[in-house]
Design a protein around this motif. Structure first.
Motif, short mmCIF file in Angstrom:
data_model
loop_
_atom_site.label_atom_id
_atom_site.label_comp_id
_atom_site.label_asym_id
_atom_site.label_seq_id
_atom_site.Cartn_x
_atom_site.Cartn_y
_atom_site.Cartn_z
N GLU A 61 102.55 -30.83 26.48
CA GLU A 61 102.19 -31.17 25.83
C GLU A 61 100.27 -31.40 24.69
OE1 GLU A 61 103.92 -29.81 22.41
OE2 GLU A 61 105.47 -29.10 24.30
N PRO A 62 100.12 -31.23 24.24
CA PRO A 62 98.49 -31.61 24.12
C PRO A 62 98.28 -33.09 23.64
CG PRO A 62 98.93 -29.66 22.69
CD PRO A 62 100.24 -30.67 23.67
N ASN A 63 97.61 -33.55 23.46
CA ASN A 63 97.89 -35.29 22.57
C ASN A 63 98.39 -36.28 23.15
OD1 ASN A 63 94.90 -33.90 21.31
ND2 ASN A 63 95.98 -33.34 20.48
N GLN A 64 98.88 -36.03 24.18
CA GLN A 64 99.74 -36.88 24.35
C GLN A 64 98.95 -37.76 25.97
OE1 GLN A 64 102.86 -37.75 23.88
NE2 GLN A 64 102.77 -36.14 22.56
N PRO A 65 98.39 -38.45 25.70
CA PRO A 65 97.31 -39.81 26.41
C PRO A 65 98.00 -40.56 27.20
CG PRO A 65 97.15 -40.43 24.20
CD PRO A 65 97.62 -39.42 24.30
N VAL A 66 98.95 -41.26 26.94
CA VAL A 66 100.20 -42.37 27.95
C VAL A 66 100.54 -41.79 28.34
CG1 VAL A 66 101.20 -44.56 27.91
CG2 VAL A 66 99.13 -44.19 26.08
N LYS A 67 101.97 -41.02 27.54
CA LYS A 67 102.76 -40.03 28.56
C LYS A 67 102.80 -38.54 28.27
CE LYS A 67 107.96 -40.18 29.28
NZ LYS A 67 109.22 -40.34 28.85
N GLY A 118 109.19 -18.33 28.56
CA GLY A 118 108.50 -18.34 27.14
C GLY A 118 108.69 -19.45 27.02
N ASN A 119 108.10 -20.17 26.56
CA ASN A 119 107.85 -21.89 26.31
C ASN A 119 109.30 -21.59 25.27
OD1 ASN A 119 107.33 -24.84 25.99
ND2 ASN A 119 105.24 -24.18 25.71
N SER A 120 110.20 -23.24 26.00
CA SER A 120 111.26 -23.54 24.83
C SER A 120 111.22 -24.41 23.70
CB SER A 120 111.64 -23.98 26.54
OG SER A 120 111.82 -25.26 26.28
N HIS A 121 109.69 -24.92 23.83
CA HIS A 121 108.99 -25.51 22.77
C HIS A 121 110.27 -26.63 23.15
CE1 HIS A 121 105.75 -23.69 22.63
NE2 HIS A 121 106.66 -22.45 22.39
N ASP A 122 111.22 -27.40 23.36
CA ASP A 122 112.09 -28.28 23.37
C ASP A 122 112.30 -29.71 24.64
OD1 ASP A 122 114.86 -29.68 22.61
OD2 ASP A 122 115.94 -28.22 22.35
N ILE A 123 112.35 -30.46 23.81
CA ILE A 123 111.73 -31.41 24.89
C ILE A 123 113.04 -32.05 25.72
CG2 ILE A 123 109.76 -32.09 24.04
CD1 ILE A 123 110.30 -34.45 23.27
N SER A 124 114.28 -31.49 25.00
CA SER A 124 115.78 -31.91 25.18
C SER A 124 116.35 -31.55 26.58
CB SER A 124 116.00 -32.16 23.95
OG SER A 124 116.64 -30.71 23.57
#
Length: 108
Positions: free
Chosen positions: A52-58, A76-82
């Protein structure tokens, strides 16, 4: 020197604007070209990370999914971090062009 800094800031702004336009266009493209009668299939989450973009720390990421039609694999991208590797999700795709696909949300 000041002119170079101004050009650099303009370039950064142009890149950000083009990225936003690209994301909007790809979302519209996928929604439009899936068609009015999309097909559904089960897909499996694979070990391919989409950061994911704009995640500078983690840096957060989502995994890709993969499904097979007539012996050919599509992703394809699942777009679901879970979701984790090995999980199953439902995907909708264009019957004539399965490379145009997107995951179904649980609310749909």
């Amino acid at each position: 020197m000041k002119r170079i800094i101004n050009i650099a800031w303009l370039a950064i702004a142009a890149i950000i604007i083009m990225y936003v336009i690209y994301k909007i266009a790809m979302n519209s493209f996928t929604n439009h070209f899936i068609g009015s009668n999309p097909q559904k299939i089960k897909a499996v989450i694979i070990n391919h990370r989409n950061y994911e973009p704009n995640q500078p720390v983690k840096a957060e990421f989502t995994y890709s999914y993969q499904f097979e039609i007539n012996g050919e694999k599509y992703t394809g991208n699942s777009h679901d971090i879970s979701l984790k590797v090995g999980d199953s999700i439902e995907v909708k795709y264009n019957q004539d062009h399965p490379s145009i696909n997107k995951p179904l949300k649980s609310k749909e």
